[in-house]
Design an enzyme around this catalytic site. Structure first.
Site, PDB file in Angstrom:
ATOM      1  N   HIS A 106       0.841  -1.202   0.000  1.00 20.55           N
ATOM      2  CA  HIS A 106       0.000   0.000   0.000  1.00 20.55           C
ATOM      3  C   HIS A 106       0.874   1.250   0.000  1.00 20.55           C
ATOM      4  CE1 HIS A 106      -3.052  -2.884   1.396  1.00 20.55           C
ATOM      5  NE2 HIS A 106      -3.941  -2.010   0.957  1.00 20.55           N
TER       6      HIS A 106
ATOM      7  N   ASP B  14      -4.071  -5.634  -8.406  1.00 20.08           N
ATOM      8  CA  ASP B  14      -4.464  -5.011  -7.161  1.00 20.08           C
ATOM      9  C   ASP B  14      -4.609  -3.513  -7.445  1.00 20.08           C
ATOM     10  OD1 ASP B  14      -5.055  -4.688  -4.478  1.00 20.08           O
ATOM     11  OD2 ASP B  14      -3.302  -5.804  -3.769  1.00 20.08           O
TER      12      ASP B  14
END
Length: 458
Positions: free
Chosen positions: A289, A361
């Site tokens: 992230h 993702d």
């Protein structure tokens, strides 16, 4: 009093460059919380500070002039950033029908504004939407169901295929639509049961998710997690992945058994599953992230361990496969798996003979977004990735799509790869052909709790 004045002046000197940086980067996903009212407050505060400094005669000194000019920067830089964003957005919305038809099906986007996402859907600039907690916060289930149905109606009226509608309902700590949907325990809570009971409960959890998601109009669930559970203690800066709480087990056989049963339950309701996060992030020590991350394990070891659940579940389901932003150094040390042709084409397509849907993702994650996102977008398409996900901050779609648009106009996109990808998207997953349009009007059971399974060892 003199001390307070000096302290206040020091704060102004320190805050000025920070305010200018925030203004210049107003569209960055890390500054999402400042958008809207936050931006207005920043501009108003900057103007008021300039007025106060001028009224107090700071303009008379050289240092004062510099401070005034510094506080004039935030409104100017924010205006420039807004103009750049609007120009990019205009370019995307002005894409020709042929460009939209070629590129649009490969993008799945999260959204906050219905009119904005409806326009993208009607123009064919996207192939799917991602719904999460902010889409249902403060609203009824019926309102979100009607909104999804309205998007599908607009697609049908425009003569376009139905949208893929995805949600993230893993169970446990990741259940972004629960409540109001049923809060289901994590699949990891089944790992301590006997194999038959594991399958029974996992299939039940899959049916609960599938029935409720289909009733809402969602046709793709971004679950289950197939990463192997990492050791309890490890040196990792893990702020958001939290894979230790989301992974099912350390034993590949247990993961395969539980995940296969869960997928069966989903598919019975016409909802597709998404296996994630290939090549597996249980061994990875950084949170993608925010940071780039390497997986240094040899392929032979991964084939014998981490990849067994992926191959097992893919062999008897029509699941999609999510590729993560981890660099598989033994195969392609120069780029993340999410845009590596050596991995997507070389391993998944050629070695495994997998011809299902591969999706990335979230491209807004730091491992991609803070690097050369345009290069990653073009390489992902050319690698044979079918869906590019822009979930956390939907407005970044304009930047990401502009990258693909520029690549197309410069002749950098592989036309054969795009055609093959289009065929895979048409075959899709359970429910992909109808995309649950009729199901979106089905009554939905909400706000109940699934029976909790005993934790492992309990």
């Amino acid at each position: 009093m003199q001390f307070l004045k000096r302290f206040g002046l020091i704060l102004l000197w320190v805050a000025a460059p920070l305010a200018a940086f925030a203004a210049a980067n107003k569209n960055d996903p890390y500054l999402l919380v400042l958008r809207g009212a936050g931006n207005i407050v920043l501009v108003v505060a900057s103007v008021l500070i300039v007025i106060v400094l001028l009224r107090r005669g700071r303009w008379r000194s050289t240092a004062g002039k510099l401070l005034v000019m510094l506080w004039c920067l935030p409104p100017l830089l924010m205006s420039a950033a807004h103009v750049r964003f609007e120009l990019r957005k205009h370019d995307v919305l002005a894409a020709s029908p042929a460009e939209a038809r070629q590129l649009g099906p490969h993008f799945m986007v999260g959204y906050s504004s219905f009119p904005e996402i409806a326009r993208l859907a009607e123009q064919g600039l996207i192939g799917g939407v991602y719904v999460t907690r902010h889409n249902i916060r403060g609203r009824t289930v019926e309102a979100l169901r009607a909104e999804i149905a309205a998007l599908q109606d607009k697609r049908r009226a425009a003569g376009l295929p139905p949208l893929v509608v995805a949600a993230d309902q893993e169970g446990g700590i990741v259940g972004h639509l629960a409540p109001p949907l049923t809060k289901v325990p994590a699949l990891a809570t089944l790992a301590g049961l006997a194999p038959d009971h594991q399958q029974e409960k996992a299939e039940e959890f899959g049916r609960i998710h599938g029935r409720e998601l289909a009733g809402l109009g969602v046709n793709l669930n971004l679950a289950p997690v197939l990463d192997l559970k990492p050791p309890p203690r490890r040196n990792r800066l893990d702020f958001h992945t939290l894979i230790g709480q989301r992974a099912i087990a350390t034993d590949p056989a247990v993961v395969s058994t539980i995940a296969s049963a869960y997928v069966r339950g989903l598919e019975e309701s016409g909802v597709g599953a998404t296996l994630k996060h290939f090549p597996g992030i249980g061994r990875v020590h950084d949170d993608t992230h925010h940071f780039s991350a390497n997986l240094d394990t040899p392929v032979t070891e991964l084939e014998a361990t981490d990849w067994l659940p992926f191959r097992q579940v893919l062999s008897h389901s029509r699941s999609a496969l999510m590729v993560g932003h981890v660099t598989l150094t033994a195969v392609d040390p120069d780029r993340a798996v999410s845009h590596s042709k050596r991995v997507v084409q070389g391993i998944l397509r050629d070695t495994w003979s997998y011809q299902g849907v591969v999706m990335t993702d979230d491209l807004v994650m730091g491992a991609i977004y803070q690097n050369d996102v345009c290069k990653a977008v073009v390489e992902a398409i050319n690698a044979g990735v079918d869906l590019l996900l822009v979930a956390y901050d939907g407005v970044q779609f304009y930047r990401v799509f502009a990258c693909a648009l520029d690549g197309s106009r410069r002749g950098k996109l592989d036309a054969a790869m795009l055609r093959a990808s289009e065929a895979r998207l048409e075959r899709g997953f359970p429910g992909a052909q109808t995309r649950a349009v009729s199901l979106s009007r089905r009554p939905l059971e909400t706000t109940r709790t699934a029976p909790r399974a005993p934790a492992k060892g309990g």
